[in-house]
Design an enzyme around this catalytic site. Structure first.
Site, short mmCIF file in Angstrom:
data_model
loop_
_atom_site.label_atom_id
_atom_site.label_comp_id
_atom_site.label_asym_id
_atom_site.label_seq_id
_atom_site.Cartn_x
_atom_site.Cartn_y
_atom_site.Cartn_z
N GLU A 103 66.91 -47.53 -0.98
CA GLU A 103 67.76 -48.21 -1.96
C GLU A 103 67.28 -49.65 -2.15
OE1 GLU A 103 72.57 -48.99 -2.49
OE2 GLU A 103 71.73 -48.78 -0.48
N CYS A 143 72.96 -44.09 -1.10
CA CYS A 143 73.62 -44.66 0.06
C CYS A 143 75.09 -44.24 0.23
CB CYS A 143 73.47 -46.18 0.02
SG CYS A 143 73.62 -46.96 1.66
N LYS A 176 74.38 -45.79 -9.49
CA LYS A 176 75.23 -45.53 -8.32
C LYS A 176 76.71 -45.52 -8.70
CE LYS A 176 75.89 -47.34 -3.59
NZ LYS A 176 75.49 -48.46 -2.69
#
Length: 259
Positions: free
Chosen positions: A39, A140, A106
């Site tokens: 990330e 994540c 995300k």
């Protein structure tokens, strides 16, 4: 399909140094079909992105496109991006060998670390189809939300790009394993190592198959490449022989990514 995770120690806000480092690790990994970076691999986990995030067509995306084309392989990983509309996104790119790309913004922003104060969340899942394999892109904190990642007849593998800190590594190991088992899919979990102004990281990047077997895992917290071969036919046979996904729960009304 040979997959290589590049577990790097990200230099804070230094895109050129991180591009050069990623290139070195690609050379060490040898030939692969897909290379996966962590990330925000070009900057570190910049929760306050002003002056750090790149433009949506910045140098790190250009590096990914150029490198993918030169290798005739795909490259995935997330970047801190300032869009043409002026907002910030934690954008996970999947770049194809011809230089074209798709991306996922995300969805679950890490509010504990104040990521939600500066970034705009994505609202749609993204599946990248490549050489006969469908890859769901995730980033994540998404690993903690099984409904968002739940198999819906649409993917074969999850690519999880992360900056997962050392003090929550037990959760990393458990969640990545659970996502593979419950979705009967490959999980490619790329984490960083080293430190940034906020956290320490010990990597533990790993590739897990649909049985929950760890095909490859980082050896310690050093920078390294983690490589494994994905057998798509074996996974398909497992899904057919042990069809637990047919009995997954359904929900009334459309799910967020179906609206």
């Amino acid at each position: 399909m040979r997959i290589a995770i590049l577990q790097t120690d990200i230099k804070w806000a230094d895109a050129k140094a991180n591009q050069a480092n990623a290139e070195r690790h690609i050379n060490d990994a040898g030939q692969a079909d897909l290379y996966v970076l962590p990330e925000m691999w070009s900057t570190g986990f910049a929760t306050e992105p002003q002056g750090i995030a790149e433009s949506h067509e910045g140098s790190s995306l250009e590096w990914m496109k150029r490198t993918a084309s030169g290798l005739q392989a795909a490259i995935a990983g997330s970047l801190a991006v300032r869009t043409s509309e002026g907002d910030y996104r934690n954008r996970h790119y999947f770049v194809y060998p011809d230089g074209s790309y798709t991306y996922y913004d995300k969805h679950h922003l890490f509010s504990y670390g104040h990521e939600d104060q500066y970034y705009t969340p994505g609202t749609k899942r993204t599946v990248a189809e490549y050489r006969g394999v469908r890859f769901l892109l995730a980033t994540c904190y998404d690993a903690r939300f099984p409904l968002w990642l739940r198999y819906n007849n649409d993917y074969d593998a999850i690519i999880l790009a992360a900056n997962w800190p050392a003090n929550r590594q037990e959760a990393w190991q458990t969640l990545t394993l659970a996502r593979a088992i419950e979705n009967q899919c490959l999980v490619v979990a790329a984490n960083r190592t080293g430190s940034d102004p906020y956290s320490d990281y010990i990597g533990q990047s790993r590739i897990i198959d649909a049985y929950g077997q760890v095909l490859a895992e980082a050896d310690g917290d050093r920078e390294q490449c983690v490589c494994a071969t994905f057998d798509m036919e074996r996974q398909q046979a497992f899904r057919q022989k042990f069809p637990v996904l047919r009995e997954r729960d359904t929900f009334s009304g459309p799910l967020p990514w179906q609206t």
